[in-house]
Scaffold this active site. Structure first.
Site, PDB file in Angstrom:
ATOM      1  CG  HIS A 105     -45.135  -6.438  -7.604  1.00  0.00           C
ATOM      2  ND1 HIS A 105     -45.210  -6.848  -6.297  1.00  0.00           N
ATOM      3  CD2 HIS A 105     -46.334  -5.894  -7.892  1.00  0.00           C
ATOM      4  CE1 HIS A 105     -46.412  -6.580  -5.816  1.00  0.00           C
ATOM      5  NE2 HIS A 105     -47.111  -5.987  -6.759  1.00  0.00           N
ATOM      6  CG  HIS A 107     -48.815  -2.885 -10.492  1.00  0.00           C
ATOM      7  ND1 HIS A 107     -49.843  -3.798 -10.596  1.00  0.00           N
ATOM      8  CD2 HIS A 107     -48.403  -2.914  -9.197  1.00  0.00           C
ATOM      9  CE1 HIS A 107     -50.046  -4.354  -9.396  1.00  0.00           C
ATOM     10  NE2 HIS A 107     -49.185  -3.833  -8.528  1.00  0.00           N
TER      11      HIS A 107
END
Ligand code: 5GP
Ligand code: ZN
Length: 149
Positions: A105, A107
């Site tokens: 992922h 941020h």
């Protein structure tokens, strides 16, 4: 590549499926962005592929490219909505880098002048042949068969 479609033990797979609640801000066929539950600053968003891949290095190029294509618009929206003066776009890849959720992922972390986040990282210097050695090692790795996957 060790990625697969869904891991029932993965919180982000469960968020993608709606099995646990999240505050989604963007959804496409292959990606979801939602608010981090413990933000560094308000508006901290996580951008994830819908399929389960341990981390960035496991991502198929097409999925990585799709997520990358969403980044400018998503970051503009986060910055506009939070009123941030800037932001970080960060991937924590591996435990040594602070990765805690094993579903790769990005941020997006809003930053404000004089906020309490510790930055910048400490910088060091190369000694002797170190710079050219690491450069050659990276080039060699990029051209090795395993790196092409
Ligand atoms: P990492 O440390 O792996 O780079 O980041 C994982 C992030 O996911 C952390 O910032 C953490 O606050 C966030 N997080 C972990 N579990 C959940 C969850 O169930 N929901 C949401 N919205 N964020 C989560
Ligand atoms: Zn997952």
């Amino acid at each position: 590549m060790s990625g697969h479609a869904y891991d029932p033990h993965c919180p982000f797979c469960r968020i993608v499926r709606g099995e646990i609640p999240s505050s989604k801000v963007l959804e496409t066929d292959d990606a979801v962005a939602f608010l981090d539950i413990n933000p560094v600053n308000p508006g901290h968003v996580l951008l994830v592929p819908k399929t389960h891949h341990l981390n960035l290095t496991e991502l198929p190029e097409a999925i990585a490219a799709h997520l990358g294509s969403l980044v400018p618009r998503l970051c503009r929206a986060v910055q506009a909505a939070s009123g941030a003066d800037g932001f970080h776009l960060i991937v924590n890849n591996g435990r040594a880098a602070g990765q805690t959720v094993d579903h790769g992922h990005w941020h997006i972390i809003p930053r404000f002048q004089n906020d309490s986040v510790h930055w910048p990282w400490p910088h060091t210097q190369y000694a002797g042949e170190e710079l050219s050695q690491i450069r050659h090692r990276i080039e060699r790795a990029l051209n090795s068969p395993n790196a092409a996957n």
